[in-house]
Design an enzyme around this catalytic site. Structure first.
Site, short mmCIF file in Angstrom:
data_model
loop_
_atom_site.label_atom_id
_atom_site.label_comp_id
_atom_site.label_asym_id
_atom_site.label_seq_id
_atom_site.Cartn_x
_atom_site.Cartn_y
_atom_site.Cartn_z
N TYR A 1 108.73 68.44 3.55
CA TYR A 1 109.63 69.03 3.02
C TYR A 1 111.09 68.48 3.47
O TYR A 1 111.35 68.96 4.65
CB TYR A 1 109.26 70.53 2.91
CG TYR A 1 110.22 71.55 2.21
CD1 TYR A 1 111.28 71.11 1.36
CD2 TYR A 1 110.43 72.95 2.52
CE1 TYR A 1 111.90 72.06 0.64
CE2 TYR A 1 110.97 73.78 1.94
CZ TYR A 1 111.86 73.54 0.90
OH TYR A 1 112.50 74.33 0.13
N LYS B 1 108.19 67.13 -0.63
CA LYS B 1 109.18 68.05 -1.84
C LYS B 1 110.41 67.43 -1.34
O LYS B 1 110.95 67.77 -0.27
CB LYS B 1 108.79 69.42 -1.19
CG LYS B 1 109.65 70.16 -2.22
CD LYS B 1 109.57 71.82 -1.98
CE LYS B 1 110.44 72.62 -2.68
NZ LYS B 1 110.41 74.14 -2.61
#
Length: 300
Positions: A142, A170
């Site tokens: 992330y 992400k």
């Protein structure tokens, strides 16, 4: 004419970064979490991310995080992958959370880059490798430097892509060129983490999205990807554009997405409840604006 879909992403295409419902007293609402998860899946989400930023992970306990995975798994069964957010500023703690998520029944883990201490790239890479070596679950990295203070540089991502359990990213870097560089040089599934980029990243080879706004309009956001895959690219673009006012109010109105999403879910009678301190609830004017944008998008 249709656009050939990307290879099947590891966690689905249309993922919701699900809020964590609380009761009026602020306790974890496991029944509400199960009902909301089932609703999101019925409306088109083919993956759920639990205990991420939108899920208020900084203010839920380790035990609550595990309980949430179990409750949502019970509600949705094996229909969709469940990805558990386990990232912290502490490598040892992150490993513990990853192992707990695996035991609770998660299908993957989302690991944010270590925040606050601002480690250099070598240390960030070592952090991720240690977690990947500690669990049998696939890992999504992330990248959200606006919150962590440190980005995951493209070259670091390219090196980490060689690890067999690091399978996805992400992306909240707001660096579209860097995203394309990594997509072009790795097999990582690249998910848009900013709703305004959902279609744009998908169009250049992204895997889909991990969306906060999908808590409130899951079917409409999923439809954007479906239209693109059918070759209806103009219609896909128009629907993405129609969603822009709601995306802006939800994500860029000066409040965290958790606050705005919970305000609107409460308006719609869906499980949400309050936010936990230090967050504060949205005011009436914000809730009314969100409701108006939602009704305009869903009117037809």
């Amino acid at each position: 004419m249709t656009n050939a879909p990307s290879p099947t992403p590891p966690f689905g295409r249309a993922l919701c970064a699900m809020i964590t419902p609380f009761t009026a007293s602020g306790a974890l609402d496991l029944d509400g979490a199960g009902r909301l998860a089932a609703h999101l899946v019925a409306e088109g989400c083919d993956g759920l991310v639990l205990s991420g930023t939108t899920g208020e992970s900084p203010t839920t306990t380790d035990a609550e995080k595990a309980e949430l995975v179990r409750a949502v798994r019970s509600a949705v069964g094996e229909r969709v992958p469940l990805v558990a957010g386990v990232g912290t500023a502490d490598t040892r703690h992150t490993v513990e959370l990853a192992l707990a998520a695996e035991k609770a029944g998660a299908d993957g883990v989302l690991v944010v880059s270590p925040y606050y201490s601002r480690p250099p790239q070598e240390a960030i890479e070592a952090h991720f490798r240690r977690i990947a070596d500690s669990t049998g679950l696939p890992i999504a990295l992330y990248d959200i430097p606006g919150r962590t203070g440190t980005r995951i540089e493209p070259d670091t991502l390219i090196r980490l892509a060689a690890h067999p359990r690091i399978v996805a990213v992400k992306d909240c870097s707001y660096d579209f060129l860097a995203a394309q560089k990594v997509i072009s040089r790795t097999e990582l599934a690249y998910y848009a983490g900013c709703d305004e980029h959902n279609l744009a990243l998908y169009a250049v080879g992204g895997a889909g999205y991990v969306s906060t706004v999908a808590n409130i309009v899951p079917a409409q956001l999923r439809r954007v990807l479906d239209l693109f895959d059918m070759g209806e690219t103009t219609k896909a673009a128009r629907l993405q554009q129609r969603a822009t006012p709601l995306i802006e109010l939800t994500m860029s109105a000066g409040l965290p997405g958790t606050v705005t999403v919970k305000a609107l879910l409460n308006e719609l009678g869906l499980p949400a409840g309050p936010v936990r301190a230090p967050l504060l609830p949205a005011d009436r004017r914000t809730a009314d604006g969100l409701r108006a944008a939602y009704e305009e998008l869903t009117a037809g």
